[in-house]
Design an enzyme around this catalytic site. Sequence first.
Site, PDB file in Angstrom:
ATOM      1  N   ASP A 108       0.964  -1.175  -0.044  1.00 45.36           N
ATOM      2  CA  ASP A 108      -0.024  -0.079  -0.164  1.00 45.36           C
ATOM      3  C   ASP A 108       0.829   1.265  -0.141  1.00 45.36           C
ATOM      4  O   ASP A 108       1.788   1.469   0.737  1.00 45.36           O
ATOM      5  CB  ASP A 108      -1.073   0.064   1.240  1.00 45.36           C
ATOM      6  CG  ASP A 108      -1.906   1.202   1.418  1.00 45.36           C
ATOM      7  OD1 ASP A 108      -2.444   1.377   0.173  1.00 45.36           O
ATOM      8  OD2 ASP A 108      -2.038   1.774   2.331  1.00 45.36           O
ATOM      9  N   HIS A 109       0.613   2.207  -0.946  1.00 43.52           N
ATOM     10  CA  HIS A 109       1.507   3.453  -0.894  1.00 43.52           C
ATOM     11  C   HIS A 109       2.899   3.226  -1.068  1.00 43.52           C
ATOM     12  O   HIS A 109       3.547   3.898  -0.381  1.00 43.52           O
ATOM     13  CB  HIS A 109       0.972   4.215   0.346  1.00 43.52           C
ATOM     14  CG  HIS A 109      -0.424   4.913   0.264  1.00 43.52           C
ATOM     15  ND1 HIS A 109      -0.706   5.898  -0.372  1.00 43.52           N
ATOM     16  CD2 HIS A 109      -1.367   4.490   1.026  1.00 43.52           C
ATOM     17  CE1 HIS A 109      -2.017   6.103  -0.105  1.00 43.52           C
ATOM     18  NE2 HIS A 109      -2.538   5.286   0.919  1.00 43.52           N
ATOM     19  N   GLU A 160      -3.990   5.029  -8.401  1.00 43.84           N
ATOM     20  CA  GLU A 160      -4.617   6.098  -7.679  1.00 43.84           C
ATOM     21  C   GLU A 160      -4.268   7.519  -8.272  1.00 43.84           C
ATOM     22  O   GLU A 160      -3.276   7.991  -8.538  1.00 43.84           O
ATOM     23  CB  GLU A 160      -4.165   6.388  -6.277  1.00 43.84           C
ATOM     24  CG  GLU A 160      -4.907   7.235  -5.454  1.00 43.84           C
ATOM     25  CD  GLU A 160      -4.433   7.334  -3.680  1.00 43.84           C
ATOM     26  OE1 GLU A 160      -5.112   7.632  -3.075  1.00 43.84           O
ATOM     27  OE2 GLU A 160      -3.222   7.063  -3.513  1.00 43.84           O
ATOM     28  N   SER A 231     -11.085   5.973   7.984  1.00 36.06           N
ATOM     29  CA  SER A 231     -11.314   5.369   9.392  1.00 36.06           C
ATOM     30  C   SER A 231     -12.309   6.533  10.202  1.00 36.06           C
ATOM     31  O   SER A 231     -12.114   7.724   9.981  1.00 36.06           O
ATOM     32  CB  SER A 231      -9.925   5.574  10.357  1.00 36.06           C
ATOM     33  OG  SER A 231      -8.972   4.439   9.588  1.00 36.06           O
ATOM     34  N   ASN A 271      -9.487   0.605   2.847  1.00 32.92           N
ATOM     35  CA  ASN A 271      -8.359   0.371   3.700  1.00 32.92           C
ATOM     36  C   ASN A 271      -8.706   0.733   5.090  1.00 32.92           C
ATOM     37  O   ASN A 271      -9.623   1.387   5.499  1.00 32.92           O
ATOM     38  CB  ASN A 271      -7.255   1.334   3.231  1.00 32.92           C
ATOM     39  CG  ASN A 271      -6.592   0.877   2.365  1.00 32.92           C
ATOM     40  OD1 ASN A 271      -6.822  -0.201   1.191  1.00 32.92           O
ATOM     41  ND2 ASN A 271      -5.468   1.452   1.653  1.00 32.92           N
TER      42      ASN A 271
END
Length: 326
Positions: A108-109, A160, A231, A271
């Site tokens: 991720d990233h 992305e 989140s 995520n």
Amino acid sequence: MGRIRNYITREEHLKTILETREGEKTGQIITPERYYKSCINEDWAVGGFIGYNMEIMQASARAAAKVRAPIMLQASCRVVDYAGAEMLRKMAEACAREAGRDVVLHLDHGDSIERCMACIDAGFSSVMLDNEHDDFETNVQKTKEVCEYAHKHGVFVEGEVFHPVSGPERYETGVEEAVEYARLTGCDSLAICCGNAHDLANDFPKKLDVGKISQIHGELPDLPLVLHATSILSNDFIESANAFGMELEPCCNFSLHELQESFRHGVCKVNSALDVKIVFTKAVREYMLRHPSHYDPRKYLGYARKAAEDYIARKHISVFLDNNRV
């Protein structure tokens, strides 16, 4: 354009088909394609969990296995720096063996093309390149290069779209640019920004633009969409963490209803990182405060692992709605 490819992961490259004996549980590292095909246009999405250490990775795998949800273990480039790509792959294999379930291992990233290639070579089944500081053309060129390398090795690529500007516009993905980005890069899934954002201040009122997500999905009906920075920290969650010194500020995030509504409009993965990290750290502090004379790491890390496992299991059931899907 933007269709999920029917990849066959090569055993020789990924080295993830685990040795089995009669009667033993088994599993393997797979791409997320199977899960995305199952949930696209449905009322659930796959939860992708950052495995900051062995305990959180185990907690993520065990929680998903317990509630029969897909197991997607993720690592940021900082986690790769901390543990090593090969070590993470071996840990994911061990989680698959223990659970007797297939596991997705995702970068991720990723911070560079080279990082993505190294993780592919180490056996990751999915990668994402973060090009947030690049203009659209440079982002496309870099992501396309990763896609070409990944697809030769049967690996999935998450793209992305970012804008190298300051302010909320940095995080707003346009419908036309999403379509063009998918066409030019050949990415297998696309992380979009429609009110979700990584770096906006806590007091910035975020609202998930489900209408725009629906428009993007309408133009790219076969391309799985991904949401980062989702989140949703309730006031009770924040107060509970702050009781153990976290010093978190209340946040103006979008609602759970908005997030779950996006699942019906092509969002296949969401995520999860910040909240799990907070839960784990809070549990370590809680244990040490209650048992100040204890110094065995297995005690407080085991306590925190169980807290994270319980939290992640609840999140599968109440947020991602992906329990009992596999």
